[in-house]
Design a protein around this motif. Structure first.
Motif, short mmCIF file in Angstrom:
data_model
loop_
_atom_site.label_atom_id
_atom_site.label_comp_id
_atom_site.label_asym_id
_atom_site.label_seq_id
_atom_site.Cartn_x
_atom_site.Cartn_y
_atom_site.Cartn_z
N GLU A 1 7.94 -45.82 5.47
CA GLU A 1 7.77 -45.87 6.93
C GLU A 1 8.38 -47.14 7.50
O GLU A 1 9.00 -47.11 8.57
CB GLU A 1 6.30 -45.77 7.29
N SER A 2 8.20 -48.25 6.80
CA SER A 2 8.78 -49.51 7.26
C SER A 2 10.30 -49.43 7.29
O SER A 2 10.94 -49.92 8.22
CB SER A 2 8.34 -50.66 6.35
N ASP B 1 12.06 -46.71 7.66
CA ASP B 1 12.44 -45.79 8.74
C ASP B 1 12.42 -46.48 10.10
O ASP B 1 13.14 -46.09 11.00
CB ASP B 1 11.51 -44.58 8.76
N ARG B 2 11.59 -47.51 10.24
CA ARG B 2 11.55 -48.27 11.50
C ARG B 2 12.59 -49.39 11.51
O ARG B 2 13.22 -49.66 12.53
CB ARG B 2 10.16 -48.86 11.71
N PHE B 3 12.78 -50.09 10.39
CA PHE B 3 13.61 -51.28 10.33
C PHE B 3 15.11 -50.99 10.42
O PHE B 3 15.82 -51.59 11.22
CB PHE B 3 13.31 -52.06 9.04
N LEU C 1 17.11 -50.08 13.62
CA LEU C 1 17.24 -51.20 14.55
C LEU C 1 18.51 -52.01 14.31
O LEU C 1 18.97 -52.71 15.22
CB LEU C 1 16.01 -52.11 14.47
N ARG D 1 19.49 -42.65 9.25
CA ARG D 1 19.01 -42.06 8.01
C ARG D 1 19.88 -40.86 7.65
O ARG D 1 20.04 -39.93 8.43
CB ARG D 1 17.55 -41.65 8.15
N ARG E 1 15.25 -43.15 0.41
CA ARG E 1 15.96 -42.99 1.67
C ARG E 1 17.40 -43.43 1.47
O ARG E 1 17.70 -44.31 0.66
CB ARG E 1 15.36 -43.87 2.77
#
Length: 83
Positions: free
Chosen positions: A2-3, A5-7, A10, A15, A23
């Motif tokens: 999850e981290s 997918d957020r980082f 940015l 993805r 990933r």
């Protein structure tokens, strides 16, 4: 995961592929493959591979990501120079 997918979005990486434990991201900085596997006890092994050579911008951002993940697990974690 999850981290990640957020980082990484940015910094301009999209993805490209995903499953429960890995990933793949790609963009103008290059391609990154990230995977996790459980180790003994409460440890998790996170591995990253890029298609860049040397100390690229993507490699530096992967290091920033690792520090951010470490801080999530241990908020007292501070970055120390390795020299």
């Amino acid at each position: 995961m999850e981290s990640a997918d957020r980082f990484f979005p940015l910094i301009g990486l999209a993805r490209a592929a995903a499953d429960a434990r890995s990933r793949s991201f790609s963009g103008s900085l290059g391609t990154l493959t990230l995977s996790v596997k459980m180790e003994g006890g409460h440890y998790t092994f996170v591995e990253a591979h890029t298609d860049q050579v040397g100390e690229s911008r993507l490699d530096k951002n992967v290091k920033r990501f690792f520090n951010a993940v470490h801080r999530l697990a241990d908020p007292r974690h501070t970055i120390e120079a390795g020299y």
